[in-house]
Design a protein around this motif. Structure first.
Motif, mmCIF file in Angstrom:
data_model
loop_
_atom_site.group_PDB
_atom_site.id
_atom_site.type_symbol
_atom_site.label_atom_id
_atom_site.label_comp_id
_atom_site.label_asym_id
_atom_site.label_seq_id
_atom_site.Cartn_x
_atom_site.Cartn_y
_atom_site.Cartn_z
ATOM 1 N N LYS A 364 34.788 44.795 43.756
ATOM 2 C CA LYS A 364 34.107 46.092 43.713
ATOM 3 C C LYS A 364 34.625 46.884 42.518
ATOM 4 O O LYS A 364 35.832 47.016 42.323
ATOM 5 C CB LYS A 364 34.335 46.881 45.000
ATOM 6 N N THR A 389 31.547 39.245 48.463
ATOM 7 C CA THR A 389 30.533 40.176 48.001
ATOM 8 C C THR A 389 30.943 40.774 46.659
ATOM 9 O O THR A 389 32.126 40.810 46.311
ATOM 10 C CB THR A 389 30.335 41.316 49.008
ATOM 11 N N THR A 391 30.159 44.254 44.227
ATOM 12 C CA THR A 391 29.572 45.590 44.211
ATOM 13 C C THR A 391 29.874 46.280 42.893
ATOM 14 O O THR A 391 31.039 46.377 42.492
ATOM 15 C CB THR A 391 30.119 46.447 45.369
ATOM 16 N N GLU A 393 29.145 49.973 41.254
ATOM 17 C CA GLU A 393 28.660 51.267 41.710
ATOM 18 C C GLU A 393 29.148 52.392 40.792
ATOM 19 O O GLU A 393 30.347 52.562 40.571
ATOM 20 C CB GLU A 393 29.147 51.513 43.139
ATOM 21 N N ASN A 423 26.759 38.674 49.027
ATOM 22 C CA ASN A 423 25.775 39.667 48.597
ATOM 23 C C ASN A 423 26.238 40.394 47.343
ATOM 24 O O ASN A 423 27.429 40.658 47.165
ATOM 25 C CB ASN A 423 25.526 40.684 49.715
ATOM 26 N N THR A 425 25.451 43.857 44.967
ATOM 27 C CA THR A 425 24.799 45.169 44.993
ATOM 28 C C THR A 425 25.132 45.936 43.719
ATOM 29 O O THR A 425 26.293 46.009 43.322
ATOM 30 C CB THR A 425 25.255 45.986 46.216
ATOM 31 N N LYS A 427 24.472 49.795 42.035
ATOM 32 C CA LYS A 427 24.026 51.148 42.370
ATOM 33 C C LYS A 427 24.548 52.134 41.333
ATOM 34 O O LYS A 427 25.745 52.186 41.063
ATOM 35 C CB LYS A 427 24.535 51.528 43.765
ATOM 36 N N SER A 446 23.305 35.862 42.713
ATOM 37 C CA SER A 446 23.911 35.938 44.037
ATOM 38 C C SER A 446 23.482 34.714 44.831
ATOM 39 O O SER A 446 22.309 34.342 44.826
ATOM 40 C CB SER A 446 23.480 37.204 44.773
ATOM 41 N N THR A 449 22.070 37.664 48.998
ATOM 42 C CA THR A 449 21.057 38.689 48.707
ATOM 43 C C THR A 449 21.523 39.593 47.576
ATOM 44 O O THR A 449 22.667 40.058 47.576
ATOM 45 C CB THR A 449 20.786 39.546 49.959
ATOM 46 N N THR A 451 20.807 43.133 45.629
ATOM 47 C CA THR A 451 20.161 44.433 45.824
ATOM 48 C C THR A 451 20.483 45.357 44.659
ATOM 49 O O THR A 451 21.646 45.508 44.289
ATOM 50 C CB THR A 451 20.622 45.098 47.133
ATOM 51 N N GLU A 453 19.975 49.275 43.744
ATOM 52 C CA GLU A 453 19.593 50.578 44.290
ATOM 53 C C GLU A 453 19.179 51.554 43.197
ATOM 54 O O GLU A 453 18.216 52.305 43.352
ATOM 55 C CB GLU A 453 20.756 51.166 45.096
#
Length: 657
Positions: A364, A389, A391, A393, A423, A425, A427, A446, A449, A451, A453
């Motif tokens: 992350k 995962t 991330t 952000e 996953n 993500t 954002k 990935s 999933t 994603t 945002e």
């Protein structure tokens, strides 16, 4: 008594002398990216501050050539001198030892069961057959470098043993070493380590430490290494800084490391120990260069946390890593610039590749002002690669890979920009990815999933720009994907777009701008532009926003303009490349039901803003009308198109399920 506190995910563990967690707990893969929080804490002990201690006795040791003079011995302190080899035995507390002078064949050795202060007051010691300083005491040593002093220590290439005593560094201690002061210390370690403690090492702000050469590690500790600040220059044939059974925390300082093996490493060398060695960087300017095979600039057997600082990491060995973590990696601040140039190689029925960041847990990176740049040029090199995962952000991430695929027998590996097994993500971030190395060089991938945002995401890839095994969900953001040899956006499962601006350009037939095979392709919002030899067709029963699938041809830079009945341009777009057979996908909230629109090509555009060929609030003139279409269905097809993984569609036909 000193303590570490390791606050693991959801569990607080307080264990003296170690950061403890069972190896079976690693890696801990986190399904929810919001749960990737790490609170590794290394408590600061006020007893480490020399200003909080009192010293009532002072012993001075002055070196001169092959002799040494010891004076002011208090009761309870004895000395033995053999030329300039000085051995002190002390049974009392609150003693300061002051070393000064020069000897080409001297050393300082101390036996004590009490903490003490060691002041290096312009001392230059060379010991041809052992450590220059050898502290055979398990107690805290306050090592003070007074202002405007330069101190130099050099050991021999081999040591003369002294019974079963451990001594494995130019500056060795059985106990804690706490360096303070504003002077400098230069160390040349010809046998093993530069500085070694079988307990912990702490370096306070103001210290200037230069380990000019270390045959093995520059700084080696058993329990932990804590750097509050100072200036450190380390040249090591082994690791720059290693904690053998514990943790490393850096709060500031100017740190430069050149090593053959790892730069900073919190390891787990004793298999009988149940530990969780973490690395935490809260600030400082770090420049780390490694050159060995599988050399890691920063390596932790457990978690790695970066909360601030300016980090420049360069690794050049085969399968080397900028950051390698056995657990999670969390970056909440700072600027990181990571360069990997090492190639992949075959090892133990697998291919090992270089990577900017590799974590066995989850990754992350977050917070405004946080910037990560990764550049990889070796074969099959990865930018960011994690098993859990991933991330991104509210930050900035830039990844470039140029390495070619690596092939060994039936095994092969390719470069990847950003890859997660869990996953992924994105954002509120600015993300740019370029992968130009060859087959399977994908941009963002990935295995579960993916994603998006919000944010600005720009991907240029040799293979798929954005790829996911299970699903791709785009809820917002400004997204541009350009693949030179495959699909722009490719989901092996479903594809859902609810908002944002998404431009995806695949290459010629059978590749696609948007590809989700025959799986559900849902559009409920956003501006969507897809160019390729083919396209997956939006699924009529799940879409709430109208789409156009237009079969035509076009040349690079050619404008496609779509106007509503009142002459308002709802699309002005310039093609990014030439197509003899183009399948053009367009969807927008401006496409109304049961309305006839005019498609024009050519002409020119002026004013407004532009995002990778999409012109907004611009003036379009001079084009030629080529066709019209009426939105009688959720998806309108015009011309000869190809959809759903290369399946030809005639005029008015629809793909999807």
């Amino acid at each position: 008594m000193k303590k570490y506190v390791y606050l693991a995910l959801f569990i607080a563990i307080d264990i003296a002398w170690a950061c403890s967690k069972s190896d079976t707990d690693l890696p801990d893969l986190v399904d929810d990216p919001e749960e990737i929080t790490i609170n590794d804490v290394l408590e600061s002990d006020p007893e480490d501050f020399v200003e909080n201690a009192t010293f009532t006795s002072t012993v001075t040791i002055k070196y001169s050539g092959n002799n040494a003079t010891v004076s002011s011995l208090p009761t309870g302190v004895s000395v033995s001198c053999n030329g300039a080899d000085v051995t002190i035995t002390s049974s009392i507390d609150q003693v300061e030892y002051i070393l000064s002078g020069t000897s080409p064949d001297g050393m300082f050795k101390l036996y004590s069961d009490k903490k003490f202060k060691l002041t290096l007051n312009t001392v230059n010691l060379t010991n041809p057959d052992g450590p220059a300083i050898n502290i055979q005491s398990g107690k805290r040593a306050y090592v003070v470098l007074p202002d405007n002093t330069t101190n130099t220590l050099t050991d021999g290439t081999s040591y003369t043993s002294s019974g079963s005593e451990d001594m494995k560094a130019c500056f060795f201690s059985e106990g804690q070493l706490v360096f303070s002061g504003t002077g400098s210390l230069n160390i040349t370690a010809n046998y093993k380590h530069g500085i070694c403690s079988d307990d912990y090492v702490r370096i306070r702000a103001g210290v200037t430490l230069s380990i000019q050469q270390a045959v093995k590690d520059g700084i080696h500790a058993n329990d932990y290494v804590l750097i509050d600040g100072g200036t450190l220059h380390i040249n090591a044939s082994g690791d720059g800084i290693e904690c053998e059974k514990g943790c490393i925390e850096i709060n500031g300082g100017e740190i430069t490391i050149n090593s053959t093996d790892d730069g900073i490493v919190a390891s787990c060398e004793d298999n009988d120990y149940t530990i969780s060695p973490f690395i935490k960087i809260n600030g400082g300017n770090l420049t780390i260069t490694t050159s060995g095979q599988k050399g890691m600039a920063i390596k932790s057997e457990s978690n790695t946390t970066i909360n601030g600082g300016d980090l420049r990491l360069a690794v050049s060995g085969e399968a080397s890593k900028g950051i390698k973590s056995g657990g999670h990696v969390v970056i909440t601040g700072g600027t990181l610039d990571i360069t990997t140039t090492g190639n992949a190689f075959y090892e133990s029925n697998d291919i090992s590749s270089a990577a900017g960041i590799k974590c066995d847990g989850s990754f992350k990176i977050t917070n405004p002002g946080t910037t990560l740049t990764v550049t990889s040029s070796g074969s099959a090199g990865k930018g960011i690669n994690c098993d859990g995962t991933l991330t991104i952000e509210n930050c900035t991430v830039n990844v470039t890979t140029t390495g070619k695929p690596y092939i060994y027998g039936r095994l092969d590996a390719s470069a990847k920009g950003i890859k997660s097994d869990g996953n992924l993500t994105i954002k509120g971030s600015n993300v740019t990815v370029k992968t130009t190395g060859g087959e399977n060089s994908e941009g963002i991938e990935s295995k579960a999933t993916l994603t998006i945002e919000s944010g600005t995401i720009e991907v240029i890839a040799y293979d798929d720009c954005i790829n996911a095994a299970n699903a791709i969900v785009i809820n917002g953001g400004m997204i541009y994907c350009y693949s030179s040899n495959n699909d722009g956006i490719d989901s092996n499962g479903t594809l859902t777009i609810t908002g944002g601006t998404v431009i995806a350009s695949g290459t010629t037939m059978p590749e696609e701008g948007f590809d989700c095979d025959q799986n559900t392709f849902t559009i409920t919002g956003g501006i969507i532009i897809g160019t390729g030899g083919s396209t997956s067709t939006p699924t009529t029963k799940t879409c709430t926003q109208h789409s156009l699938v237009y079969g035509t041809s076009g040349t690079e830079g050619q404008i496609i303009n779509i106007q509503s009945p009142d002459g308002t341009s709802i699309l002005t777009y310039q093609l990014p490349r030439s197509y003899t057979q183009l399948t053009f996908l367009f969807s927008s909230p401006s496409l109304a039901a049961n309305t006839t629109y005019t498609v024009s090509t050519g002409g020119s555009v002026a004013g407004g803003t532009e995002f990778h060929g999409l012109h907004t609030n611009a003036t379009y003139t001079g084009g030629s009308s080529v066709t019209t279409f009426t939105t009688n269905s959720m998806v309108t097809s015009v011309g000869s198109t190809s959809g759903g993984g290369g399946r030809p569609n005639g005029p008015g036909s629809f793909g999807g399920d």
